[in-house]
Design an enzyme around this catalytic site. Structure first.
Site, mmCIF file in Angstrom:
data_model
loop_
_atom_site.group_PDB
_atom_site.id
_atom_site.type_symbol
_atom_site.label_atom_id
_atom_site.label_comp_id
_atom_site.label_asym_id
_atom_site.label_seq_id
_atom_site.Cartn_x
_atom_site.Cartn_y
_atom_site.Cartn_z
ATOM 1 N N ASP A 1 -12.342 -0.867 -8.610
ATOM 2 C CA ASP A 1 -11.643 -0.234 -7.496
ATOM 3 C C ASP A 1 -12.559 -0.234 -6.278
ATOM 4 O O ASP A 1 -13.593 0.439 -6.254
ATOM 5 C CB ASP A 1 -11.272 1.198 -7.882
ATOM 6 N N HIS B 1 -7.583 -0.962 -7.475
ATOM 7 C CA HIS B 1 -7.078 0.347 -7.062
ATOM 8 C C HIS B 1 -5.572 0.502 -7.195
ATOM 9 O O HIS B 1 -5.081 1.592 -7.498
ATOM 10 C CB HIS B 1 -7.471 0.583 -5.599
ATOM 11 N N SER C 1 -4.691 7.957 -5.973
ATOM 12 C CA SER C 1 -5.437 7.829 -4.729
ATOM 13 C C SER C 1 -5.376 9.170 -3.982
ATOM 14 O O SER C 1 -5.789 10.194 -4.520
ATOM 15 C CB SER C 1 -4.875 6.665 -3.913
ATOM 16 N N TRP C 2 -4.864 9.202 -2.745
ATOM 17 C CA TRP C 2 -4.677 10.489 -2.081
ATOM 18 C C TRP C 2 -3.750 11.393 -2.892
ATOM 19 O O TRP C 2 -3.915 12.611 -2.908
ATOM 20 C CB TRP C 2 -4.123 10.295 -0.661
ATOM 21 N N GLY D 1 -2.025 7.622 0.356
ATOM 22 C CA GLY D 1 -2.175 7.594 1.801
ATOM 23 C C GLY D 1 -3.365 8.458 2.212
ATOM 24 O O GLY D 1 -4.501 8.115 1.888
#
Length: 331
Positions: free
Chosen positions: A276, A304, A120-121, A53
């Site tokens: 990605d 991703h 990711s985050w 996120g």
């Protein structure tokens, strides 16, 4: 490691579904209560899962990347999303609040140190947590690296990724007046925090759809509308963090020499999709060059998403390797 993955779904590479043995709401202060769950072996190797996120929340599938007979698996929904409350709130919600929450969860559960697993985050947060508390991190397992830098935001929200997906970029950009298109993050911020719930949901769904459409290498761009409240939390939280540069000053940047030095001794693996579109591979490559104790796995035909079959296969393999050798050598 077998780098050939067939036409199976990601679920084919995961451990069977399992239920938590512990669920709780943890009061972390600032008016926030964070949902925490534990699965697997209560006496096993502790691993904490950091979702993406910001604002994505955890899913039951995230429990399944670890051998439940070996690992004590800890998942939690970060402030403002998933089952945590208040929902979609950005009050007292910064990177440093989340780092403090991770540490409070560790202390509350009586864990000395743990493997930190994030994508990711979640990879961003894993690195920042490890740099803040290196003594509490056994190893790092990262996927789809995002370093929370302005060039990365410019790529995704400034038209870079849009050159590969022009029709979807037009859909995202067209909701913003022409005179505001020099800064889409700021333009969306004004609407995601307008106080008009219907407008917030409209722009939240557009923000979420742009990201979801580019997540998987096989995407046709047709994601449909995300549920209103999920989209509103996801978009508001993500935008809030991006408008504020991840709440990192220059000295706190992940690749700052002083910060990299703090994790130099920690073993780690980076699983990165070659194609990605959300977090291009140059960030993972830069990180791996500076972090001597890391191992970069570039997955040839993947984007991703955690749900990419080759990404899932690689992550499960890494966790199996760690539980047998307590290192990532030989991957």
């Amino acid at each position: 490691m077998d780098k050939t993955v067939g036409h199976k779904s990601a679920y084919a590479y995961l451990y069977p579904a399992l239920d938590p043995f512990d669920r709780r709401m943890l009061d972390v202060g600032g008016g926030h209560n964070v949902y925490v769950e534990q699965c697997g072996n209560p006496n096993g190797i502790p691993v904490v899962v950091l979702h993406g996120g910001p604002g994505g929340g955890c899913s039951p599938a995230m429990r399944r990347y670890f051998d439940p007979s070996i690992y004590r698996i800890v998942l939690f929904d970060q402030r403002g999303c998933g089952k945590s409350r208040p929902h979609a709130s950005v009050v007292a919600n910064t990177t440093w609040h989340l780092v403090a929450d991770i540490e409070l969860i560790r202390q509350t559960l009586g864990i000395d140190d743990w493997v930190v697993f994030g994508g990711s985050w979640g990879a961003t947060l894993a690195l920042i947590y490890a740099q803040a508390y290196p003594e509490n991190v056994r190893a790092l397992v990262l996927r789809g690296v995002f370093l929370m830098t302005q060039p990365e935001l410019d790529w995704f929200y400034g038209g870079g990724a849009g050159r590969f997906w022009p029709e979807l970029w037009d859909r995202f950009a067209s909701l913003v007046p022409v005179d505001e298109r020099d800064d889409f993050v700021a333009a969306y911020h004004r609407r995601l925090f307008s106080g008009d719930h219907a407008e917030e949901v409209k722009y939240a769904r557009a923000w979420t759809a742009w990201e979801n459409a580019l997540a998987a290498i096989g995407s046709d761009g047709m994601t449909g509308d995300a549920p209103a409240e999920y989209a509103r939390a996801f978009a508001r939280l993500e935008n809030h963090y991006f408008v504020n540069g991840g709440f990192l000053d220059k000295s706190q940047q992940i690749l700052h020499p002083d910060q990299i030095a703090k994790i130099a001794h920690i073993p780690g693996v980076i699983v990165q999709g070659r194609y990605d579109m959300i977090c291009p591979p140059d960030s993972a490559h830069k990180l791996s060059k500076l972090w001597a104790n890391s191992h970069l796995i570039m997955v040839a035909r993947a984007g991703h998403a955690l749900s990419e079959p080759a990404i899932s296969a690689a992550l499960v393999h890494c966790m199996d390797r760690y539980n047998s050798a307590q290192s990532f050598t030989g991957l």
